[in-house]
Design a protein around this motif. Structure first.
Motif, PDB file in Angstrom:
ATOM      1  N   ALA A 261       0.695  -1.067   0.197  1.00 28.20           N
ATOM      2  CA  ALA A 261       0.054  -0.042  -0.012  1.00 28.20           C
ATOM      3  C   ALA A 261       1.082   1.117   0.091  1.00 28.20           C
ATOM      4  N   ALA A 262       2.090   1.123   0.563  1.00 29.62           N
ATOM      5  CA  ALA A 262       2.865   2.268   0.534  1.00 29.62           C
ATOM      6  C   ALA A 262       3.977   2.483  -0.583  1.00 29.62           C
ATOM      7  N   SER A 263       3.829   1.266  -1.390  1.00 32.24           N
ATOM      8  CA  SER A 263       4.771   1.237  -2.482  1.00 32.24           C
ATOM      9  C   SER A 263       4.249   1.633  -3.987  1.00 32.24           C
ATOM     10  N   HIS A 264       4.802   2.923  -4.558  1.00 34.13           N
ATOM     11  CA  HIS A 264       4.306   3.385  -5.820  1.00 34.13           C
ATOM     12  C   HIS A 264       5.009   2.595  -6.919  1.00 34.13           C
ATOM     13  N   THR A 265       5.805   2.030  -6.439  1.00 34.39           N
ATOM     14  CA  THR A 265       6.766   1.093  -7.686  1.00 34.39           C
ATOM     15  C   THR A 265       6.975  -0.326  -6.924  1.00 34.39           C
ATOM     16  N   PRO A 266       5.792  -1.106  -6.814  1.00 32.42           N
ATOM     17  CA  PRO A 266       6.065  -2.406  -6.208  1.00 32.42           C
ATOM     18  C   PRO A 266       7.037  -3.252  -6.887  1.00 32.42           C
ATOM     19  N   ALA A 267       6.838  -3.398  -8.120  1.00 34.78           N
ATOM     20  CA  ALA A 267       7.566  -4.417  -9.011  1.00 34.78           C
ATOM     21  C   ALA A 267       9.109  -4.088  -8.963  1.00 34.78           C
ATOM     22  N   ALA A 268       9.517  -2.587  -8.960  1.00 35.35           N
ATOM     23  CA  ALA A 268      10.736  -2.276  -9.049  1.00 35.35           C
ATOM     24  C   ALA A 268      11.470  -2.741  -7.485  1.00 35.35           C
ATOM     25  N   ASP A 269      10.511  -2.819  -6.506  1.00 36.89           N
ATOM     26  CA  ASP A 269      10.961  -2.813  -5.216  1.00 36.89           C
ATOM     27  C   ASP A 269      11.182  -4.268  -4.998  1.00 36.89           C
ATOM     28  N   VAL A 270      10.382  -5.136  -5.395  1.00 42.14           N
ATOM     29  CA  VAL A 270      10.488  -6.601  -5.360  1.00 42.14           C
ATOM     30  C   VAL A 270      11.930  -6.952  -6.075  1.00 42.14           C
ATOM     31  N   MET A 271      12.169  -6.591  -7.098  1.00 43.25           N
ATOM     32  CA  MET A 271      13.692  -6.807  -7.782  1.00 43.25           C
ATOM     33  C   MET A 271      14.684  -6.481  -7.134  1.00 43.25           C
ATOM     34  N   GLN A 272      14.332  -5.216  -6.608  1.00 37.26           N
ATOM     35  CA  GLN A 272      15.517  -4.732  -5.850  1.00 37.26           C
ATOM     36  C   GLN A 272      15.969  -5.367  -4.475  1.00 37.26           C
ATOM     37  N   ARG A 273      14.956  -6.102  -3.856  1.00 38.97           N
ATOM     38  CA  ARG A 273      15.418  -6.952  -2.812  1.00 38.97           C
ATOM     39  C   ARG A 273      16.251  -8.037  -3.441  1.00 38.97           C
ATOM     40  N   VAL A 274      16.017  -8.403  -4.545  1.00 37.11           N
ATOM     41  CA  VAL A 274      16.939  -9.825  -5.027  1.00 37.11           C
ATOM     42  C   VAL A 274      18.275  -9.022  -5.654  1.00 37.11           C
ATOM     43  N   PHE A 275      18.211  -8.235  -6.707  1.00 36.75           N
ATOM     44  CA  PHE A 275      19.299  -7.914  -7.189  1.00 36.75           C
ATOM     45  C   PHE A 275      19.763  -6.549  -7.104  1.00 36.75           C
TER      46      PHE A 275
END
Length: 441
Positions: A261-275
């Protein structure tokens, strides 16, 4: 690839694979990468969020099945415009085309082009002042590609769609099996959003499902349309519903309901957690490609509607012309693309989202209603018939009606403007009929 000419002057060059990818590409644009945070903020748990996405997908599948029968009955260019004109008269058809040009297709293209520009600017480190010219340039680019024939346009679109499916697959794998490994209670209630309701999330989710009717606009260029249209619509919808559900699970597994709910760029945030930052940048490129593909099919399919209107005498005759070699409605394509660029230059994303989603789903509901007219007039003589008739069409129309009422309550100004734009088409139609001798009978 079939090259059989149709009565409208088009050539049936779209194969089943092309048609299915048009359905997928017309649905997966920027909504699944952007709107989940809006939907999460309007639901009280991960389970409620998933139910909204799956429920909207099932509703869209019902609509797609209805449009499969409509396409099988009228396998010609024009889609909803043709159905409304035949069932309810030329005024209804004109109002659809008028709203499609001013709001629905142009607004959707402008909104998604803005998403493309936002991500492209982030990837290349450009200032925010470049977002608007980038969005306008993207629309001009996809229009230019399709001036040289549907074959080239379909090849480019297929490439865009395959790339966006790869981006979705990478996001799901990273979210569920890497960054989200070991996450628990992803569907649990979120105390921070207790009592927020359910229906408020419908509009942003439905925006992500807008576009399932685009293939019908191109029916005049689909090979063996009575067989291809129903199969492509069903296969494409199942793929999209599955993709959307898995992507939201990936978001919840990594970010949680409150984090989403707080993330305006959830896809990028998910990928940033990994790479790390490189992963976020790669996903941003994937999102940019996805949105560009959506703009491509929206403009291409909308141009066919304008061309048929021109051929009927309900729009400028020049718009009805097909290129003598490429058999494409280039004047109509340039007109629709040009107006979408004007919207980019003049409106915000939020306003365009409300205008486009409200008008699109209202038009879909009225389009499905024409099925009752066709059944009364022509009976069950169709190569494909929607199962569960008349219950499923009535469920679709009733549910969309509830969403329309909800959108009027939540965003009365923007949706009210959308209704005024539609109503303004009535005097325009009357003036057109009076001034121009050749009007549709």
């Amino acid at each position: 690839m079939s090259d059989i000419s149709t009565s409208g002057g088009y050539v049936r060059r779209l194969r089943p694979w092309d048609a299915a990818l048009i359905v997928v590409g017309g649905l997966i644009g920027g909504g699944i990468f952007l709107n989940p945070y809006i939907a999460a903020g309007r639901t009280e748990s991960g389970l409620a969020l998933l139910l909204v996405w799956v429920g909207a997908g099932v509703l869209t599948l019902i609509g797609a099945l209805c449009y499969a029968e409509l396409g099988a009955r009228r396998p010609h260019a024009g889609g909803s415009y043709v159905y409304l004109r035949e069932a309810f008269g030329p005024l209804a058809g004109f109002l659809f085309g008028w709203t499609m040009l001013l709001v629905i297709y142009s607004g959707s293209s402008a909104a998604v082009a803005t998403i493309f520009a936002s991500y492209a600017a982030a990837v290349f480190g450009l200032p925010t002042s470049m977002i608007t010219p980038l969005a306008a340039g993207a629309l001009a680019f996809v229009a230019l590609i399709n001036l040289f024939g549907l074959k080239l346009g379909a090849q480019v679109h297929n490439l865009f769609t395959v790339l966006k499916l790869l981006a979705v697959a990478a996001l799901v794998v990273c979210g569920l099996f890497l960054a989200g490994a070991g996450s628990k209670d992803v569907l649990a209630p979120d105390p921070a959003f207790a009592g927020v309701g359910f229906m408020g999330a419908a509009l942003p989710v439905l925006f992500a499902y807008s576009g399932f009717t685009y293939l019908n606009n191109l029916a005049g260029e689909v090979a063996e349309p009575q067989r291809t249209l129903p199969r492509a619509l069903f296969i494409g919808m199942v793929l999209v519903i599955t993709a959307y559900a898995l992507v939201n699970l990936a978001y919840l597994a990594v970010l949680g309901h409150d984090g989403l709910a707080a993330s305006h760029t959830p896809a990028a945030d998910v990928m940033q957690r990994v790479f790390g930052s490189m992963g976020a940048k790669v996903m941003a490129i994937g999102i940019a490609i996805s949105t560009l593909g959506f703009c491509n099919i929206t403009l291409v399919s909308g141009a066919r509607v304008l061309q048929v209107m021109g051929d009927d005498g309900l729009f400028f005759r020049s718009v009805a012309r097909l290129h003598p070699v490429h058999r494409t409605p280039n004047v109509a394509l340039l007109l629709l693309s040009g107006w979408a660029i004007v919207l980019v230059l003049s409106g915000s994303y939020g306003q365009l989202l409300d205008y486009a989603t409200f008008g699109d789903w209202l038009a879909c509901a009225v389009g499905v209603a024409t099925l009752f007219w066709y059944r009364r007039r022509e009976g069950n003589q169709a190569s494909f018939r929607v199962p569960g008739y008349p219950v499923l069409p009535l469920i679709f129309i009733g549910t969309v009606g509830l969403v329309v009422v909800q959108s009027l309550q939540n965003s009365p100004e923007n949706t009210g403007i959308g209704l005024l734009i539609m109503a303004a088409g009535i005097p325009v139609y009357l003036v057109w009929r009076r001034l121009f001798s050749r009007a549709a009978s």
